[in-house]
Enzyme design. Structure first.
Site, PDB file in Angstrom:
ATOM      1  N   PRO A  76       0.813  -1.221   0.000  1.00 36.32           N
ATOM      2  CA  PRO A  76       0.000   0.000   0.000  1.00 36.32           C
ATOM      3  C   PRO A  76       0.844   1.267   0.000  1.00 36.32           C
ATOM      4  O   PRO A  76       1.812   1.398   0.767  1.00 36.32           O
ATOM      5  CB  PRO A  76      -0.816  -0.118   1.303  1.00 36.32           C
ATOM      6  CG  PRO A  76      -0.887  -1.577   1.561  1.00 36.32           C
ATOM      7  CD  PRO A  76       0.426  -2.138   1.103  1.00 36.32           C
ATOM      8  N   CYS A  77       0.448   2.212  -0.851  1.00 37.97           N
ATOM      9  CA  CYS A  77       1.174   3.483  -0.939  1.00 37.97           C
ATOM     10  C   CYS A  77       0.524   4.557  -0.078  1.00 37.97           C
ATOM     11  O   CYS A  77       0.982   5.704  -0.078  1.00 37.97           O
ATOM     12  CB  CYS A  77       1.222   3.950  -2.389  1.00 37.97           C
ATOM     13  SG  CYS A  77      -0.394   4.402  -3.070  1.00 37.97           S
ATOM     14  N   THR A  78      -0.525   4.204   0.657  1.00 37.47           N
ATOM     15  CA  THR A  78      -1.342   5.187   1.374  1.00 37.47           C
ATOM     16  C   THR A  78      -0.516   6.152   2.212  1.00 37.47           C
ATOM     17  O   THR A  78      -0.780   7.357   2.248  1.00 37.47           O
ATOM     18  CB  THR A  78      -2.353   4.466   2.290  1.00 37.47           C
ATOM     19  OG1 THR A  78      -3.021   3.460   1.533  1.00 37.47           O
ATOM     20  CG2 THR A  78      -3.347   5.450   2.864  1.00 37.47           C
ATOM     21  N   LEU A 133       2.681   6.814   1.816  1.00 39.61           N
ATOM     22  CA  LEU A 133       3.857   7.296   1.097  1.00 39.61           C
ATOM     23  C   LEU A 133       3.519   8.319   0.029  1.00 39.61           C
ATOM     24  O   LEU A 133       4.355   9.164  -0.295  1.00 39.61           O
ATOM     25  CB  LEU A 133       4.584   6.116   0.424  1.00 39.61           C
ATOM     26  CG  LEU A 133       5.046   4.980   1.342  1.00 39.61           C
ATOM     27  CD1 LEU A 133       5.646   3.859   0.498  1.00 39.61           C
ATOM     28  CD2 LEU A 133       6.065   5.477   2.356  1.00 39.61           C
TER      29      LEU A 133
END
Length: 406
Positions: free
Chosen positions: A78-80, A82
């Site tokens: 998950p890039c949430t 970043l």
């Protein structure tokens, strides 16, 4: 007659944080096969079960006891925490911090290749803390690693999408995958000037501006909601010049067949399909990667320069055992035939950007110090005036005759 040559064994894959299967679809096109998928979000699970019905699906990496005996482990985590559109809590945030479970699983597994994909912002956020964590964990486990920032446009799709692709191995040189080719950036003159993509949820500090392309499709936005970008069709009539693509267009912009996420609509709001697509890996990128995982090449003769401790992470680098080098290469490993934006999107089937959304974006833009073409600002005013003739931006209003900031 049958060939006397033995058939080459296809590489097996375990896909963690699988999303809607962008990695798997591309790897399958390159001849790899998936043995396990792991994904926690139910709408994404529905898509995976529909398109990969014969692949075992585990629902939570936190409860996955071990990895199967596979050649490749992928983790588009998950890039949430970043991404710039997310919380930017960093690599140890609640969502992005799930990547720690990958390294726990690798303690007792021996894949030939490990692949990580994530947003460009992780190179810079918190002075590169995320990248430092990832490569340190790989080095602790005895891996050599290499990464490269790539632009999805190299696959031919009109979406300007920058993603970090990191490959690590204990037994092979990841440079033979990541740095086996370089085509150089496509020249700006190649792009047409009849359409531009932008994000109507922005306007204060950025536009997401893209010529003959859509800006990065995102799982969230500056307003905290999954949403489509918008499109300025330069020569279109008033009311049709500022439009939003359909979700099927977004799927195609990511390299999926149109309708790929439709199974999720039975169990989730239609708007969440934008989040599913925005979080995905561009299929063409994973196909390129899969081809090189299956048949590694020779690393190109690119300049390698020692990366000083504490230096900013470059767009490409490799390392092992505490030693790190920056690599000079482009974001374009290949150049596939480019599909121009108005050739992919059927503008007649798009919806006009709503009056409320256009007005809010225009007002934010007017208060900002951003630079943009004067014709774009006039197109926004014309769009507002067409949708609301009583507006002071109507072509017949005296206020509309005032000059617009360029």
């Amino acid at each position: 007659m049958p060939s006397s040559m033995p058939s080459k064994r296809s590489l097996s894959v375990a896909g963690l944080f699988a999303g809607i299967g962008g990695v798997e679809l591309g790897l399958h096109a390159a001849g790899l096969r998936t043995e396990l998928l792991c994904e926690w979000w139910e709408p994404a699970q529905t898509v995976l079960q529909h398109h990969f019905p014969d692949v075992p699906l585990h629902d939570d990496i936190q409860t996955l006891k071990e990895l199967p005996d596979v050649d490749v482990v992928t983790a588009g985590f998950p890039c949430t925490d970043l991404s710039q559109a997310g919380r930017t809590a960093g690599i140890h945030g609640k969502a992005s911090g799930m990547i720690k479970h990958l390294f726990e699983l690798l303690e007792s597994a021996s894949p030939q290749w490990v692949v990580i994909e994530n947003v460009r912002n992780m190179l810079n956020l918190d002075r590169g803390t995320a990248m430092e964590y990832l490569v340190t964990q790989f080095e602790r486990l005895g891996y050599t690693w290499a990464y490269r920032l790539v632009d999805s446009r190299f696959t031919g799709v009109p979406q300007r999408r920058h993603r970090v692709i990191l490959v690590a191995s204990k037994t092979a040189d990841p440079r033979t995958v990541i740095f086996a080719d370089d085509a150089g950036k496509r020249q700006d003159s190649h792009y047409r000037q009849d359409a531009f993509g932008f994000y109507w949820t922005e306007g204060n500090t950025g536009l997401g501006w893209a010529q003959d392309a859509i800006p990065t499709l995102k799982g969230g936005s500056g307003l905290g909601i999954p949403s489509s970008p918008a499109l300025w069709v330069c020569d279109a009539a008033p009311g049709r010049a500022i439009v939003t693509p359909r979700i099927e267009d977004a799927e195609a912009l990511q390299g999926f067949p149109r309708g790929w996420t439709e199974p999720a609509q039975r169990r989730a709001r239609a708007s969440l399909r934008w989040k599913l697509v925005g979080n995905a890996v561009t299929v063409g990128v994973s196909e390129w990667l899969g081809r090189h995982l299956a048949e590694p090449g020779e690393p190109l003769a690119m300049p390698y320069t020692a990366l000083p401790e504490g230096a900013r992470w470059p767009t490409a680098a490799w390392g092992r055992a505490g030693q790190r080098w920056t690599v000079e290469c482009s974001l374009w490993p290949e150049q596939h035939p480019y599909q121009h934006l108005l050739d992919l999107i059927d503008v007649e089937a798009t919806a006009p950007l709503s009056l409320r959304a256009t007005t809010g974006f225009h007002d934010r833009l007017m208060r900002s110090r951003l630079r943009y073409p004067e014709a774009f600002a006039l197109a926004l005013k014309s769009h507002i005036g067409h949708m609301d003739p009583s507006s002071d931006k109507s072509p017949t209003s005296p206020a509309s005759l005032l000059s617009t900031k360029a």
